[in-house]
Design an enzyme around this catalytic site. Structure first.
Site, short mmCIF file in Angstrom:
data_model
loop_
_atom_site.label_atom_id
_atom_site.label_comp_id
_atom_site.label_asym_id
_atom_site.label_seq_id
_atom_site.Cartn_x
_atom_site.Cartn_y
_atom_site.Cartn_z
CB SER A 1 2.91 7.04 4.45
OG SER A 1 1.81 6.53 5.14
CD GLU B 1 -4.35 0.56 7.13
OE1 GLU B 1 -4.63 1.65 6.58
OE2 GLU B 1 -3.19 0.17 7.30
CD GLU C 1 -1.20 11.47 18.95
OE1 GLU C 1 -1.05 10.72 17.96
OE2 GLU C 1 -0.62 11.28 20.03
CB SER D 1 3.60 -2.95 5.51
OG SER D 1 3.51 -2.00 6.53
CD GLN E 1 -2.40 0.96 2.91
OE1 GLN E 1 -1.97 0.15 3.74
NE2 GLN E 1 -3.34 1.81 3.21
N GLY E 2 1.00 1.92 -1.14
CA GLY E 2 1.88 3.08 -1.26
C GLY E 2 1.12 4.37 -1.02
C1 LIG Z 1 4.13 -0.47 11.51
C2 LIG Z 1 3.72 0.53 10.47
C3 LIG Z 1 3.31 0.10 9.23
C4 LIG Z 1 2.94 1.04 8.25
N1 LIG Z 1 2.60 0.57 7.00
C5 LIG Z 1 2.28 1.47 6.03
C6 LIG Z 1 1.98 1.03 4.71
O1 LIG Z 1 2.00 -0.17 4.41
N2 LIG Z 1 1.70 1.95 3.77
C7 LIG Z 1 1.67 3.29 4.05
O2 LIG Z 1 1.37 4.07 3.14
N3 LIG Z 1 1.95 3.76 5.30
C8 LIG Z 1 2.26 2.88 6.28
N4 LIG Z 1 2.57 3.33 7.54
C9 LIG Z 1 2.63 4.77 7.79
C10 LIG Z 1 1.51 5.30 8.65
O3 LIG Z 1 0.29 5.33 7.97
C11 LIG Z 1 1.95 6.72 9.09
O4 LIG Z 1 3.12 6.57 9.87
C12 LIG Z 1 0.87 7.40 9.90
O5 LIG Z 1 -0.22 7.73 9.09
C13 LIG Z 1 1.41 8.69 10.55
O6 LIG Z 1 2.05 9.51 9.62
P1 LIG Z 1 3.52 10.07 9.87
O7 LIG Z 1 4.40 8.95 10.28
O8 LIG Z 1 3.91 10.88 8.68
O9 LIG Z 1 3.39 11.03 11.12
P2 LIG Z 1 2.84 12.53 11.11
O10 LIG Z 1 1.56 12.59 10.36
O11 LIG Z 1 3.93 13.45 10.70
O12 LIG Z 1 2.53 12.74 12.64
C14 LIG Z 1 3.53 13.07 13.61
C15 LIG Z 1 2.82 13.29 14.94
O13 LIG Z 1 1.91 14.40 14.83
C16 LIG Z 1 0.60 14.01 15.21
N5 LIG Z 1 -0.38 14.70 14.35
C17 LIG Z 1 -0.36 14.79 13.01
N6 LIG Z 1 -1.44 15.48 12.57
C18 LIG Z 1 -2.16 15.81 13.68
C19 LIG Z 1 -3.38 16.52 13.88
N7 LIG Z 1 -4.09 17.03 12.87
N8 LIG Z 1 -3.84 16.65 15.15
C20 LIG Z 1 -3.14 16.13 16.20
N9 LIG Z 1 -1.96 15.47 16.05
C21 LIG Z 1 -1.49 15.31 14.82
C22 LIG Z 1 0.55 12.51 14.96
O14 LIG Z 1 -0.44 11.89 15.75
C23 LIG Z 1 1.97 12.09 15.36
O15 LIG Z 1 2.04 11.95 16.75
C24 LIG Z 1 2.95 2.42 8.54
C25 LIG Z 1 3.34 2.86 9.82
C26 LIG Z 1 3.73 1.93 10.77
C27 LIG Z 1 4.15 2.43 12.13
#
Ligand SMILES: Cc1cc2nc3c(=O)[nH]c(=O)nc-3n(C[C@H](O)[C@H](O)[C@H](O)COP(=O)(O)OP(=O)(O)OC[C@H]3O[C@@H](n4cnc5c(N)ncnc54)[C@H](O)[C@@H]3O)c2cc1C
Length: 395
Positions: free
Chosen positions: A130, A245, A378, A162, A127-128
């Site tokens: 993020s 999901e 969050e 993933s 799933q591409g």
């Molecule tokens: C084990 C694992 C598997 C994953 N697998 C995939 C995958 O297969 N495909 C894929 O596309 N992605 C995948 N992801 C990515 C995942 O979807 C993102 O990590 C997640 O959506 C958070 O985005 P970010 O890491 O950019 O954090 P950010 O969005 O940058 O967030 C950073 C912090 O800010 C907080 N925050 C952000 N916006 C707000 C808001 N509006 N209000 C309050 N707080 C906020 C968040 O809660 C977090 O604490 C995976 C992540 C993990 C940990």
């Protein structure tokens, strides 16, 4: 809410139970502690066996190789899988999220081309979504696709993908209209991961695994027939994948959690703490009882969600409530395991003194990601605040 199983549900359960009795592999415990990279072909073979028995995707409509199972039957399926400690299936994202999205939005040709190989685990999906600057705010994504001579040409980067390392295909969200408002100019493409210009790099996690990856796309050509849904309507297609999901976890987790807490109670009886067993320590006893009660609450919440969907046909905010609840509860259970096991809880599988072959140290580290994946806590609270409590948007 009637919690008793109907005659049909009992028949469904008994049929699957008897299939499992003669098909579930009995050597999973030997594989379970190996890194996913090593156990993957085992999981692929297990999914193939489930598929041959007609059990790989019970929730899917019959015409696409499923059983058209009701929500309660899906819950029964996962409970039975957990009861016998069956291995997970290899094509988790294909079966749980991407296949259902293709069934909902795909053309007949796409369904015919992709669905059978998702079921048989012949083609693994990732799933591409993020990107480095687009996670919670997914609509900010920048990977672009330009139309050129009947193909989309993709350039950009994805992260945390993933199964990227083993993926044959990717459900990729790209920007096709940079001039449109950010939610409007997106399109979903089905991308062959073996295309020229796709580069997959491993990301090492604190568990030691490289479960997910960075993906780089440089002038990758994707035929226009591989657009899923409508051009520039990718936001709706992607949101549908995210709904699958968030909804697909709860049912299967309850019994896994129950198994963890039972094992922890057993360990607490034998692990010494301050001159007696940990189970005799009043604080540990209270924490065990608290986790046990919360696991039961999780089960009842799941049934409430099922009951609502069955009555209204629409998923409610329970998906977000469940996501916060199970992910944070899982972390509390693993934290408690560390308190009970002390330094032994840190030992990895390779250490001969590791308890339960290092599963507790692995569990503690891996569960940190639970409150991030599939939408952070969050973000789930924002959804509940806005859609349930009617509070103003926070962003
Ligand atoms: C084990 C694992 C598997 C994953 N697998 C995939 C995958 O297969 N495909 C894929 O596309 N992605 C995948 N992801 C990515 C995942 O979807 C993102 O990590 C997640 O959506 C958070 O985005 P970010 O890491 O950019 O954090 P950010 O969005 O940058 O967030 C950073 C912090 O800010 C907080 N925050 C952000 N916006 C707000 C808001 N509006 N209000 C309050 N707080 C906020 C968040 O809660 C977090 O604490 C995976 C992540 C993990 C940990």
């Amino acid at each position: 809410m009637d919690l008793n199983l109907t005659r049909e549900e009992v028949a469904f359960r008994d049929e699957f139970r008897s299939w499992l009795a003669s098909n579930v592999p009995n050597d999973w415990s030997r594989w379970r502690e190996k890194p996913l990279e090593e156990s993957f072909s085992y999981l692929r073979a297990w999914q193939r066996r489930l598929h041959e028995g007609g059990w790989a995707a019970v929730s899917w409509p019959k015409e696409y190789g499923g059983r058209g199972a009701t929500l309660m039957q899906q819950a029964i399926f996962w409970e039975e899988m957990a009861r016998v400690e069956a291995p997970p299936m290899a094509n988790a994202l294909g079966l749980g999220l991407i296949g259902p999205t293709i069934i909902a939005y795909g053309t007949d040709a796409q369904k015919k081309r992709f669905i059978p190989k998702i079921l048989s685990a012949e083609e693994i999906w990732c799933q591409g979504f993020s990107e480095p600057n687009a996670g919670s705010d997914l609509a900010a994504l920048q990977t672009e696709a330009r139309l050129d001579d009947g193909d989309y040409v993709v350039n950009g980067q994805k992260v945390w993908t993933s199964y990227g390392w083993v993926g044959d295909w990717c459900e990729l969200v790209v920007r096709t209209d940079p001039a449109a408002p950010k939610h409007k100019g997106l399109t979903v493409l089905l991308v062959d991961m073996k295309s020229r210009g796709v580069e997959v790099r491993p990301l090492r996690q604190m568990t030691g695994e490289s479960e997910f990856n960075e993906l780089f796309f440089r002038d990758v050509r994707v035929p226009i027939e591989n657009v899923l849904g409508k051009v520039n309507d990718g936001w709706n297609v992607a949101v549908s994948t995210l709904m699958y999901e968030r909804g697909s976890y709860g049912a299967r987790l309850h019994l896994l959690f129950k198994r963890n807490i039972s094992r922890l109670i057993e360990l607490a009886r034998s692990v010494p703490r301050n001159g007696r067993s940990a189970a005799e320590d009043p604080l540990i006893r209270q924490k065990l009882a608290q986790c046990f009660a919360e696991i039961e609450i999780m089960r009842l919440n799941q049934l409430r969600a099922f009951s609502r969907i069955t009555a209204t046909g629409v998923p409610g905010p329970e998906g977000s409530i469940q996501k916060i609840f199970w992910s944070e509860l899982n972390q509390r259970v693993q934290q408690l395991a560390q308190e009970i096991l002390g330094p032994y809880g840190h030992l990895l599988a390779a250490d001969p003194h590791a308890i339960d072959k290092g599963l507790w140290s692995y569990g503690y580290l891996r569960t940190r990601g639970n409150t991030i994946e599939a939408g952070t806590s969050e973000v789930q609270r924002n959804i509940i605040g806005h859609f349930v409590l009617g509070l103003p948007r926070s962003y």
